[in-house]
Design an enzyme around this catalytic site. Structure first.
Site, PDB file in Angstrom:
ATOM      1  N   HIS A 279       0.778  -1.238   0.000  1.00 54.75           N
ATOM      2  CA  HIS A 279       0.000   0.000   0.000  1.00 54.75           C
ATOM      3  C   HIS A 279       0.808   1.284   0.000  1.00 54.75           C
ATOM      4  CE1 HIS A 279      -3.200  -2.824   1.013  1.00 54.75           C
ATOM      5  NE2 HIS A 279      -4.048  -1.910   0.589  1.00 54.75           N
ATOM      6  N   HIS A 463      -8.977   6.476   0.947  1.00 56.40           N
ATOM      7  CA  HIS A 463      -7.589   6.255   0.540  1.00 56.40           C
ATOM      8  C   HIS A 463      -6.882   7.605   0.377  1.00 56.40           C
ATOM      9  CE1 HIS A 463      -9.037   2.221  -0.235  1.00 56.40           C
ATOM     10  NE2 HIS A 463      -7.788   1.819  -0.416  1.00 56.40           N
TER      11      HIS A 463
END
Length: 598
Positions: A279, A463
């Site tokens: 990520h 996000h």
């Protein structure tokens, strides 16, 4: 004399091989190579990882004021133009060529000065076709197709680096099964229990505003889906630019630094005690690197050892040595389940389950340890998907998909929390920001995050909570679990680009700007995605990475957008279509070559 003889001999050899005479060579399609420039040889893909790059060797020339232009293909093709600095010339011992088309005779012009004289060389650089090494019968095409929807005047020169993936063929997949002792503690020898099976082949390229590929990172640079070496497995993610024009990235058990020429500048295994990086990676202004990882053999309060899931932030130096650790299982509350039980069971991160799409997740007290939705260390309770660094007070800002957004200091104390108030324990409840309007007046919001008579909304399963150049916080609000519930119909969901102003002294948050709600379900991305403010043209750049994810048998759309900040007019919209059905994309970056080759 020798060179002239060699040229004559080679021409004759070609003629003999084809059964041709000198008079009909041209008619058969043979063309002599164009004259070379005044510098050295042209080397295509000089580092073996980026086949749409080349290097013109300096051959001991000393040149300055270098400008490179890779000319566009045809009348509508987009030229790529950039300057090359002295340090870059020395680093490569040549002039880097970036932005070539695949399987094409690319015209390249290099302008420079040597001994005070202005020079100009033209080259033709031939490239081969790029190769997707993970084709199988689930594939729609060999490469991910692009679809240009709109490019406004003045934005034709934009380039976007797409960080996406392709599911590997079934026969190449693997899962590790760790052994457990009689007390269910995972043995040190068993690597399972964490996020190790989070493993997908990379697919990383640059697209221009005509939808053409202009760069490609060979999949084998970091990944090998045909072997079982865990050091070459994982999910290449978190590609972030450094001040030097290079990139950091994470994948499984490693983190990297590389450049656009395909040169791998650093390849570090994670420090002992940590595992499963994915990520996010970020180089700070201090030259250190922040990585999102899991903790290996973490001992819980009951004595059970587990591998934790996406809940550790480590800071490392350039040699890979650990400088600091943020253990979120201790800093936050891993038992908070306010949002966890409201999520769509069909999509948690990239674990897509079409059979349960639109259904509300169920939290089971006996959920197995591992990469599964649940509370407590050893399960996916946090799901950190973004990190930013605030140099003003030496703090980090972390996006936890399953909890909210937090700012945490070097002392490991929480400064603020951007989230609905429900479920926070007494120690953290006072850190939750209070929503206000433009005049600082408190808004009426309940504990579930529903606010009356206002456009303000919290980010949900968000996000990329990153600071902008204006000091604001920009967030991709995915929108799953909005209001801590699943809507009556899945098509009622939507995603947003959103910007917040946070007053740390007053403990308040104001929503400044949003885009996407008006586009409804057609713009909805349940997972992944990114936004980032672009100061140069006052736009909000975004990549909605998982549109149409639940449309069975269809390509998932990764939608590249630049939105005018003042008018909210779409300046750029380009779709990237997955090469296999129901396959999400991750992120994209706006790439500026002028910053890459200083």
């Amino acid at each position: 004399m020798f060179n002239q003889y060699r040229k004559t001999f080679l021409t004759g050899a070609i003629a003999l091989a084809w059964g041709l005479t000198a008079t009909n060579l041209s008619a058969a399609g043979y063309q002599p190579a164009p004259p070379a420039g005044k510098l050295g040889a042209v080397v295509v893909d000089p580092y073996g990882n980026a086949p749409l790059t080349a290097l013109v060797e300096l051959d001991s020339h000393t040149i300055t004021d270098v400008k490179v232009t890779v000319h566009g293909k045809g009348k509508k093709g987009v030229p790529v133009t950039y300057s090359v600095g002295e340090q870059t010339l020395k680093n490569h011992d040549g002039v880097p060529i970036f932005g070539l088309y695949q399987k094409f005779a690319n015209k390249v012009t290099i302008e420079y000065k040597e001994n005070g004289n202005a020079m100009k060389d033209d080259y033709v650089v031939q490239t081969s076709a790029i190769v997707n090494r993970y084709i199988d019968n689930r594939s729609f095409s060999d490469l991910q197709k692009t679809r240009v929807i709109k490019v406004a005047p003045g934005f034709e020169d934009r380039l976007y680096l797409v960080n996406t993936h392709t599911f590997i063929p079934q026969g190449a997949q693997f899962h590790w099964h760790g052994e457990k002792d009689k007390n269910a503690a995972i043995l040190d020898a068993g690597p399972a229990g964490g996020a190790l099976p989070f493993d997908i082949a990379p697919f990383t390229f640059v697209v221009d505003t005509e939808g053409e590929y202009r760069w490609w990172l060979d999949q084998k640079a970091f990944y090998d889906g045909h072997d079982i070496d865990i050091n070459k497995r994982g999910y290449l993610m978190g590609i972030r630019e450094t001040p030097r024009g290079t990139f950091t990235a994470v994948q499984g058990q490693h983190w990297y630094e590389f450049d656009l020429m395909g040169q791998i500048l650093a390849d570090h295994k994670l420090p002992r005690g940590f595992m499963d990086a994915s990520h996010e990676s970020l180089e700070t202004v201090n030259g250190t690197v922040l990585l999102r990882v899991g903790k290996r053999n973490y001992r819980k309060e009951d004595g059970l050892h587990v591998h934790t899931i996406r809940d550790q932030i480590i800071e490392v130096d350039k040699s890979g040595r650990v400088i600091d650790v943020w253990d979120l299982t201790k800093i936050l509350d891993p038992m908070r389940d306010a949002l966890l039980g409201a999520l769509d069971a069909g999509a948690v991160c990239v674990n897509v389950d079409l059979e349960h799409a639109g259904q509300q997740a169920k939290l089971e007290p006996d959920t197995p340890y591992g990469d599964a939705l649940g509370v407590g260390a050893g399960r996916n309770w946090a799901h950190v998907n973004a990190i930013d660094y605030d140099a003003s007070d030496d703090s980090i800002i972390v996006s936890l998909r399953h909890q909210g957004i937090m700012k945490i200091g070097r002392d490991k104390q929480v400064k603020w929390i951007l989230s609905p108030s429900k479920g926070w324990n007494e120690r953290l409840a006072g850190k939750v920001l209070k929503p206000v309007d433009g005049k600082g007046k408190p808004l009426n919001c309940d504990e579930n995050g529903r606010c009356e008579s206002t456009d303000f909304d919290f980010p949900w399963t968000q996000h990329t909570a990153w600071l902008s150049s204006k000091g604001t916080l920009t967030v991709f609000d995915n929108g799953d679990g909005r209001g801590l519930e699943q809507p009556a119909l899945p098509t009622m969901k939507y995603s947003r680009f959103v910007e917040y102003k946070i007053d740390e002294k007053k403990g308040t948050v104001q929503q400044l700007w949003e885009y996407g709600k008006e586009r409804g379900y057609d713009f909805y991305s349940p997972i992944t995605s990114v936004i980032e403010y672009q100061k140069d043209r006052n736009t909000m750049f975004g990549f909605s990475g998982s549109i149409n994810l639940f449309n069975v048998g269809e390509s998932t759309v990764g939608k590249i957008n630049e939105i005018d900040y003042k008018t909210k007019e779409v300046k750029v919209e380009i779709d990237v279509l997955s090469d296999k059905p129901n396959q999400p994309h991750y992120r994209a970056l706006l790439l500026q070559p002028q910053q890459m080759f200083k």
